[in-house]
Design an enzyme around this catalytic site. Structure first.
Site, short mmCIF file in Angstrom:
data_model
loop_
_atom_site.label_atom_id
_atom_site.label_comp_id
_atom_site.label_asym_id
_atom_site.label_seq_id
_atom_site.Cartn_x
_atom_site.Cartn_y
_atom_site.Cartn_z
CB THR A 1 -1.00 0.21 1.22
OG1 THR A 1 -0.10 0.18 2.48
CG2 THR A 1 -1.77 -1.16 1.29
N GLY B 1 2.61 2.34 -2.63
CA GLY B 1 3.71 1.90 -3.30
C GLY B 1 4.20 2.86 -4.34
N GLY C 1 8.50 7.22 -2.32
CA GLY C 1 9.00 6.94 -0.90
C GLY C 1 9.47 5.46 -0.81
CB ILE C 2 9.64 3.39 2.58
CG1 ILE C 2 11.12 4.43 3.02
CG2 ILE C 2 9.77 2.47 3.01
CD1 ILE C 2 10.70 4.72 4.58
N GLY C 3 7.63 2.88 0.21
CA GLY C 3 6.71 1.78 -0.56
C GLY C 3 7.30 1.53 -1.84
CB SER D 1 12.61 6.46 14.66
OG SER D 1 12.59 7.75 13.93
CE1 TYR E 1 3.80 9.42 10.68
CE2 TYR E 1 5.72 9.92 11.95
CZ TYR E 1 5.16 9.25 11.03
OH TYR E 1 5.89 8.44 10.28
#
Length: 245
Positions: A12, A14, A17-19, A136, A148
């Site tokens: 999801t 995707g 970024g990281i996706g 983090s 967040y």
């Protein structure tokens, strides 16, 4: 080495970024990858670049989650890898928080992630791997991140309970918690100003922002059989930022 050959993955969020980095890594390792996102043009463009399948879904909407689950089940039967990545970051001091901001973050980061996992569990093969993208921020107390951070603390709790509930089916559930990465989400949060980024990097022992591919490789590892004995774990990928409480 294509150690994910024959596996089908759903990511999801995707399209960036990281996706996007995770999708790229999974495709490179032989998996058939489906990516989702809210922006049709962006999702289809990313899918074409990756050699992935595009599905349009807003993970903050139950109707979209239900439709996505049904579509995946109809077209693919079962999947082997689920990466619950879609999320947003909004900053506010607690005293200035609005209900609208709170609901926007929680609807996608908690409710959306929770029900994406919930509704796709029946579509997971026994022995599948689930990776929830946390942050983090769940391990730190940074001003203006209360909403967040709370959303990501919730994700870590869900991850651990899901790992226990799904263990009888040998489905592994883990979390990857990125620190500050050079991604679109940082820009959307208003953190792309050079001075702001220098300040952020000053709190990271390794002295730089993360590169999306670094998180993508970890997600790919957790998705594969080399991580067959790992479940219920949170992996911090933050350059040591969480060490500076």
């Amino acid at each position: 080495m294509q150690n994910l050959q024959g596996k089908t993955a759903l990511i999801t969020g995707g399209n960036s970024g990281i996706g996007y980095a995770a999708a790229k890594e999974l495709v490179a390792n032989g998996a058939k990858v489906i990516i989702t996102g809210r922006r049709k043009e962006a999702v289809e463009k990313a899918a074409a670049e990756l050699g992935a399948v595009a599905m349009i879904a807003d993970q903050s909407k139950m109707a979209d989650i239900e439709t996505l689950s049904a579509t995946v089940a109809t077209q693919y039967g079962k999947i082997d890898i689920l990466v619950v990545n879609a999320g947003i970051s909004k900053l506010t001091m607690i005293e200035n928080a609005t209900e609208e901001l709170f609901d926007e973050v929680m609807d996608l980061n908690v409710k959306g992630a929770y029900f994406t996992l919930s509704r796709l569990i029946p579509v997971l093969n026994d022995g599948a791997s689930v990776v929830l993208i946390s942050s983090s921020s769940a391990s730190k107390s940074i001003p203006q991140t209360s909403v967040y951070a709370a959303s990501k603390v919730a994700i870590n709790a869900v991850m651990k309970i899901a790992a226990v509930e799904l263990a009888p089916r040998r489905i592994r559930v883990n979390a990857v918690s990125p620190g500050p990465f050079a991604t679109e989400i940082m820009e959307k949060a208003g953190l792309n100003d050079p001075k702001t980024q220098e300040f952020i990097k000053s709190g990271v022992p390794l002295g730089r922002l993360g590169i999306p591919a670094e998180a993508g490789k970890l997600i790919s590892f957790l998705a594969g059989d080399d991580a067959a004995y790992i479940t219920g774990a949170e992996y911090l990928v933050d350059g040591g930022q969480s060490l500076n409480r």
